[in-house]
Design a protein around this motif. Structure first.
Motif: not given
Length: 174
Positions: A2, A14, A42-45, A47-48
């Motif tokens: 996070r 994005r 969490d940026k990756t999450q 983004e998903r």
């Protein structure tokens, strides 16, 4: 992991990714509010989740028999919102507080009422068998919940759908 960040910057960074998903025949616009609270997510999450919502929005705007989307428009808005505002939109339950709101609005076919109740359940798909992988919304729901946030939607058949992600404001603990 996070991280603490501002969702307007996050979405802006994005923009190209989202544009690749929507393709050139769908108008895509980002609108940022002011003074958006920071979040710890969490940026990756996240983004998903955004990729999932953008993909579903595109699919909702592409005509069933193929062909080019007519008047397709995807709008992503970021702004500050309160629990009261969420409830005023009919979204419940929401804990009191300030939120960073991400709205993903399409001009697609809309979600049928019989699908609406089940849309965040695993393996639920509004697509015919063998068409696409389902909406992936159960995963998105799980990610937003894990982040301490909420995801809701409003939809009108033939008009479009708006998904709203409420992420709680990050307040540093003393």
């Amino acid at each position: 992991a996070r991280e603490i960040f501002e969702v307007g910057d996050f979405i802006g960074a994005r923009q190209e990714l989202i544009r690749r998903i929507t393709g050139e025949h769908i108008k895509f616009e980002i609108k940022h509010g002011r003074d958006i609270p920071f979040v710890k997510v969490d940026k990756t999450q996240l983004e998903r989740v955004i990729v999932n919502l953008a993909t579903n929005a595109r699919d909702a705007m592409v005509p069933k028999g193929g062909g080019l989307p007519k008047d397709g428009r995807l709008t992503i808005r970021t702004r500050r919102a309160t629990a009261e505002e969420a409830r005023a939109l009919g979204h419940n339950p929401v804990e009191d507080g300030e939120y960073a709101l991400i709205e993903v609005e399409d001009t697609g076919s809309g979600i049928k009422p019989e699908h609406a109740a089940k849309i965040f359940r695993p393996y639920h798909s509004t697509k015919e068998a063998g068409k696409g992988t389902g909406l992936g919304l159960a995963t998105s729901y799980g990610i937003v919940k894990q982040s301490g946030g909420y995801i809701f939607f409003t939809s009108k058949i033939g008009v479009g759908t708006t998904f709203r992600i409420f992420l709680p404001e990050y307040t540093p603990t003393q």
